[in-house]
Design a protein around this motif. Structure first.
Motif: not given
Length: 214
Positions: A144-147, A149-155, A157-162, A165-166
């Motif tokens: 969960v925490r690893r996922a 971190r990925y969501v936080r990174r792509v957010a 970078e503007g490649r996702a808009h959660p 909170d990630p």
């Protein structure tokens, strides 16, 4: 997309098999122990049951493990590592957020369905064993925490808009994946539909739009 999901599940299974190639007898004992524990429970299961299932001598068991307790903990660590491996998505472009969402969901559901009997037993044993509890927490929390971190990174970078909170997002997707994996364990034919539906919800939470339907 169905082909990609099957490829993700196959890649996870291949990684699991590769982990055992250096010691085939050890791998057979681990697989046998998982089957025996899942079938009989921890208390009733014996080393004799495990060696009979693996077709390995009792002496062969003690080459690799000191006790039933030790083989159980090794299994717990193997399951933890399987879920972390499910997030590696080899062959998938990590810049393609949608592809990562689908491949990681496919691999996680496959891993959870495959290990469900042992996971149920681990949760039970965690209530009275501090070491197993720590392993159980790792199994639940590290992916969960690893996922997240990925969501936080792509957010960033503007490649996702959660939409949340990630970490909350990752917990929600993990929870959905677990529930669908339980269904897959009972009805394997539902695997493709489960991956499709969880991925659709995952993409919505990531704010990257609905997947193409085929």
């Amino acid at each position: 997309m169905a082909a990609r999901r099957r490829q993700a599940a196959q890649e996870w299974a291949t990684r699991t098999a590769r982990d055992r190639t250096d010691a085939p007898a050890r791998g057979r004992l681990l697989d046998a122990a998982e089957a025996v524990f899942g079938r009989l429970g921890y208390g009733p299961a014996t080393i004799a049951d495990i060696t009979a299932e693996a077709e390995v001598s009792r002496a062969g068991f003690y080459v690799y493990f000191a006790s039933k307790d030790e083989v159980f903990r090794v299994l717990a660590r193997r399951v933890r590592d399987a879920f972390l491996a499910a997030q590696d998505v080899p062959g998938v472009d990590t810049d393609d957020v949608a592809a990562v969402a689908e491949a990681s969901t496919a691999a996680f559901i496959a891993a959870y369905a495959r290990h469900l009997p042992l996971l149920v037993l681990l949760e039970q044993q965690a209530r009275g064993d501090d070491e197993v509890r720590a392993l159980w927490e790792e199994i639940r929390e590290r992916p969960v925490r690893r996922a997240a971190r990925y969501v936080r990174r792509v957010a960033a970078e503007g490649r996702a808009h959660p939409v949340v909170d990630p970490l909350t997002l990752s917990r929600a997707v993990g929870g959905m994946s677990v529930e669908f994996a339980r269904t897959v364990a009972a009805r394997p034919a539902s695997y493709d539909a489960a991956v499709r539906d969880v991925t659709t919800m995952y993409r919505h939470l990531l704010g990257i739009g609905a997947p193409d339907r085929q």
